[in-house]
Every structure is written in structure tokens, then in C-alpha cells.
Write a protein that holds these residues in place. Structure first.
Motif, PDB file in Angstrom:
ATOM      1  N   GLY A  57     -42.172  30.048  48.120  1.00 53.81           N
ATOM      2  CA  GLY A  57     -41.108  31.032  48.269  1.00 53.81           C
ATOM      3  C   GLY A  57     -40.722  31.223  49.720  1.00 53.81           C
ATOM      4  N   PHE A  58     -39.470  31.584  49.927  1.00 54.49           N
ATOM      5  CA  PHE A  58     -38.988  31.848  51.278  1.00 54.49           C
ATOM      6  C   PHE A  58     -37.860  32.857  51.163  1.00 54.49           C
ATOM      7  N   THR A  59     -38.003  33.967  51.868  1.00 56.78           N
ATOM      8  CA  THR A  59     -36.983  35.022  51.799  1.00 56.78           C
ATOM      9  C   THR A  59     -36.581  35.467  53.193  1.00 56.78           C
ATOM     10  N   CYS A  60     -35.400  36.076  53.250  1.00 57.15           N
ATOM     11  CA  CYS A  60     -34.915  36.714  54.469  1.00 57.15           C
ATOM     12  C   CYS A  60     -34.431  38.099  54.056  1.00 57.15           C
ATOM     13  N   ASN A  61     -34.999  39.120  54.664  1.00 57.43           N
ATOM     14  CA  ASN A  61     -34.626  40.499  54.333  1.00 57.43           C
ATOM     15  C   ASN A  61     -34.302  41.269  55.600  1.00 57.43           C
ATOM     16  N   ASN A  62     -33.355  42.183  55.475  1.00 55.26           N
ATOM     17  CA  ASN A  62     -32.965  43.023  56.606  1.00 55.26           C
ATOM     18  C   ASN A  62     -33.503  44.429  56.449  1.00 55.26           C
ATOM     19  N   ASN A  63     -33.682  45.110  57.604  1.00 55.26           N
ATOM     20  CA  ASN A  63     -33.955  46.541  57.546  1.00 55.26           C
ATOM     21  C   ASN A  63     -32.630  47.257  57.257  1.00 55.26           C
ATOM     22  N   ASN A  64     -32.646  48.562  57.112  1.00 56.18           N
ATOM     23  CA  ASN A  64     -31.453  49.310  56.693  1.00 56.18           C
ATOM     24  C   ASN A  64     -30.254  49.140  57.609  1.00 56.18           C
ATOM     25  N   ASN A  65     -30.452  49.142  58.914  1.00 55.59           N
ATOM     26  CA  ASN A  65     -29.297  49.012  59.818  1.00 55.59           C
ATOM     27  C   ASN A  65     -29.052  47.567  60.263  1.00 55.59           C
ATOM     28  N   ARG A  66     -29.723  46.609  59.654  1.00 53.28           N
ATOM     29  CA  ARG A  66     -29.543  45.177  59.879  1.00 53.28           C
ATOM     30  C   ARG A  66     -29.775  44.753  61.327  1.00 53.28           C
ATOM     31  N   THR A  67     -30.678  45.391  62.021  1.00 49.09           N
ATOM     32  CA  THR A  67     -31.012  44.979  63.379  1.00 49.09           C
ATOM     33  C   THR A  67     -32.245  44.074  63.404  1.00 49.09           C
ATOM     34  N   HIS A  68     -32.918  43.962  62.286  1.00 48.68           N
ATOM     35  CA  HIS A  68     -34.090  43.096  62.150  1.00 48.68           C
ATOM     36  C   HIS A  68     -33.947  42.247  60.894  1.00 48.68           C
ATOM     37  N   SER A 107     -46.657  34.446  55.349  1.00 47.73           N
ATOM     38  CA  SER A 107     -46.529  34.677  56.787  1.00 47.73           C
ATOM     39  C   SER A 107     -45.089  35.075  57.073  1.00 47.73           C
ATOM     40  N   THR A 108     -44.904  35.901  58.092  1.00 45.82           N
ATOM     41  CA  THR A 108     -43.566  36.402  58.404  1.00 45.82           C
ATOM     42  C   THR A 108     -43.177  36.130  59.851  1.00 45.82           C
ATOM     43  N   VAL A 109     -41.873  36.023  60.036  1.00 47.71           N
ATOM     44  CA  VAL A 109     -41.256  35.948  61.357  1.00 47.71           C
ATOM     45  C   VAL A 109     -40.200  37.045  61.371  1.00 47.71           C
ATOM     46  N   THR A 110     -40.317  37.972  62.302  1.00 48.98           N
ATOM     47  CA  THR A 110     -39.340  39.047  62.408  1.00 48.98           C
ATOM     48  C   THR A 110     -38.449  38.783  63.613  1.00 48.98           C
ATOM     49  N   LEU A 111     -37.151  38.762  63.365  1.00 46.44           N
ATOM     50  CA  LEU A 111     -36.172  38.478  64.413  1.00 46.44           C
ATOM     51  C   LEU A 111     -35.340  39.719  64.705  1.00 46.44           C
ATOM     52  N   ASP A 112     -35.135  39.976  65.975  1.00 47.03           N
ATOM     53  CA  ASP A 112     -34.187  41.001  66.398  1.00 47.03           C
ATOM     54  C   ASP A 112     -33.457  40.466  67.623  1.00 47.03           C
ATOM     55  N   ASN A 154     -22.135  45.050  70.782  1.00 53.16           N
ATOM     56  CA  ASN A 154     -23.469  45.558  71.097  1.00 53.16           C
ATOM     57  C   ASN A 154     -24.143  46.266  69.925  1.00 53.16           C
ATOM     58  N   SER A 155     -23.855  45.846  68.725  1.00 55.89           N
ATOM     59  CA  SER A 155     -24.498  46.450  67.555  1.00 55.89           C
ATOM     60  C   SER A 155     -25.920  45.931  67.360  1.00 55.89           C
ATOM     61  N   ASN A 156     -26.240  44.777  68.002  1.00 51.65           N
ATOM     62  CA  ASN A 156     -27.565  44.169  67.917  1.00 51.65           C
ATOM     63  C   ASN A 156     -27.966  43.791  66.509  1.00 51.65           C
ATOM     64  N   LYS A 157     -26.999  43.452  65.664  1.00 51.92           N
ATOM     65  CA  LYS A 157     -27.284  43.115  64.269  1.00 51.92           C
ATOM     66  C   LYS A 157     -27.685  41.646  64.135  1.00 51.92           C
ATOM     67  N   VAL A 158     -28.732  41.449  63.365  1.00 48.29           N
ATOM     68  CA  VAL A 158     -29.212  40.118  62.980  1.00 48.29           C
ATOM     69  C   VAL A 158     -29.264  40.159  61.446  1.00 48.29           C
ATOM     70  N   THR A 159     -28.254  39.588  60.816  1.00 50.70           N
ATOM     71  CA  THR A 159     -28.069  39.763  59.382  1.00 50.70           C
ATOM     72  C   THR A 159     -28.401  38.492  58.605  1.00 50.70           C
ATOM     73  N   CYS A 160     -29.245  38.628  57.587  1.00 49.81           N
ATOM     74  CA  CYS A 160     -29.585  37.490  56.717  1.00 49.81           C
ATOM     75  C   CYS A 160     -28.355  37.054  55.924  1.00 49.81           C
ATOM     76  N   VAL A 161     -28.139  35.745  55.849  1.00 48.78           N
ATOM     77  CA  VAL A 161     -27.035  35.195  55.073  1.00 48.78           C
ATOM     78  C   VAL A 161     -27.567  34.423  53.867  1.00 48.78           C
ATOM     79  N   SER A 162     -28.480  33.460  54.138  1.00 50.34           N
ATOM     80  CA  SER A 162     -29.019  32.647  53.040  1.00 50.34           C
ATOM     81  C   SER A 162     -30.348  32.029  53.438  1.00 50.34           C
ATOM     82  N   THR A 163     -31.055  31.523  52.431  1.00 50.05           N
ATOM     83  CA  THR A 163     -32.308  30.784  52.656  1.00 50.05           C
ATOM     84  C   THR A 163     -32.352  29.586  51.723  1.00 50.05           C
TER      85      THR A 163
END
Length: 165
Positions: A57-68, A107-112, A154-163
Motif C-alpha cells: 500500500g501507498f497513500t498520500c494524505n494531507n492535514n486539514n490546511n494542506r500544509t503537510h 514508514s512515512t515521509v512527511t513533506l512541508d 505564500n500559503s505554503n500548501k503541499v497538496t496530495c494529487v495522486s499515488t
């Protein structure tokens, strides 16, 4: 030194030699002195090189304000290492970044916006990231994630699109 034919038994020796050559008796053993041959057998197990689906499995998830964006790779076992790299404009992958491996199969990789891979590719609006899990038996699992980096406000958003696996 005398002539060869005057030596006792010379005629018998020449006759035996001629008979051996003519009939081919002892040819295989004589030939073995002049030829070398070897046979090597290699057995390749598909499980050694292609162990199947080590990443399940492989997923990409955002926090509520899409900065991570959190990339999570789940496998059949705990990887020995986890690396990730960004696809460049020329079609190659840039430098690899190492991620600490968690105990267990996920294992996870968190991007901001401050992550080294994002900083190095900040001028790119859409970033394709390849994650590689390497296991102790040298098998690997590879997955990709596409994230958008919001530009200009300068919103600093890193938004998941696809995996994809």
C-alpha cells in the motif's frame, strides 16, 4: 647418435603410435590434454530478484490546511531503508533523501514547505516523488506520489494529487 630405426623396439613403438592415431584409440584422453571445457549452472529464483509485492500500500494524505503531505508506504515487512527523490524536468530523478525507518511494515515521509526536497524544487508547481523501500534481502518496492506546491501567495500548501505503486 644412432638412427631411430636402429633402436630396439622402435618399430613396435611407431606401429603402436600409428595404430592409435589411425583407430582413434585414446583420442578422448589425449584430446583432454589439449582442450579445456567448463559448464556453469546458474539458478535464479524469481523470489530473490522479484519478490512480488513487497509494498502492499501507498497513500498520500494531507492535514486539514494542506500544509503537510504525509506519504505512507506499507509493505510485507520492515524496510532496511527508505529513500525518496523528485522527478526532474529532464526525466531523471534528483538527489535521494533518506527517511528514518519506523519499526513495523509502515514508514512515512512527511513533506512541508521546509522539507529539503520541496525547497530544492520550489519553482515546480507539480512534483512527482518516487519513494523506494529497500529490504535486508536487497529487494525493493517503489511507489510514486504527485503533490502540488502552491505558488505565489505564500500559503505554503503541499497538496496530495495522486499515488501509484
Amino acid at each position: 647418435m644412432g638412427k631411430f630405426r636402429d633402436l630396439p623396439g622402435a618399430g613396435a613403438a611407431v606401429g603402436a603410435f600409428a595404430l592409435t592415431v589411425t583407430l582413434g584409440v585414446g583420442g578422448a584422453s589425449a584430446s583432454a590434454l589439449w582442450q579445456q571445457s567448463a559448464t556453469a549452472t546458474m539458478t535464479v529464483s524469481a523470489a530473490t530478484i522479484w519478490p512480488g509485492d513487497v509494498l502492499t500500500g501507498f497513500t498520500c494524505n494531507n492535514n486539514n490546511n494542506r500544509t503537510h503531505a504525509t506519504l505512507t508506504a506499507t509493505g510485507t515487512k520492515t524496510p532496511a531503508s527508505l529513500t525518496y527523490a523528485a522527478l526532474q524536468a529532464d526525466g531523471s530523478y534528483g538527489p535521494s533523501y533518506n527517511q528514518a525507518v519506523a519499526l513495523g511494515a509502515s514508514s512515512t515521509v512527511t513533506l512541508d514547505i521546509t522539507s529539503p526536497i520541496v525547497v530544492a524544487n520550489r519553482s515546480t508547481a507539480r512534483l512527482t516523488i518516487r519513494v523506494t523501500a529497500t529490504y535486508s534481502d536487497q529487494s525493493t518496492g517503489i511507489a510514486t506520489a504527485v503533490v502540488d506546491l502552491e505558488q505565489g501567495n505564500n500559503s505554503n500548501k503541499v497538496t496530495c494529487v495522486s499515488t501509484s505503486l
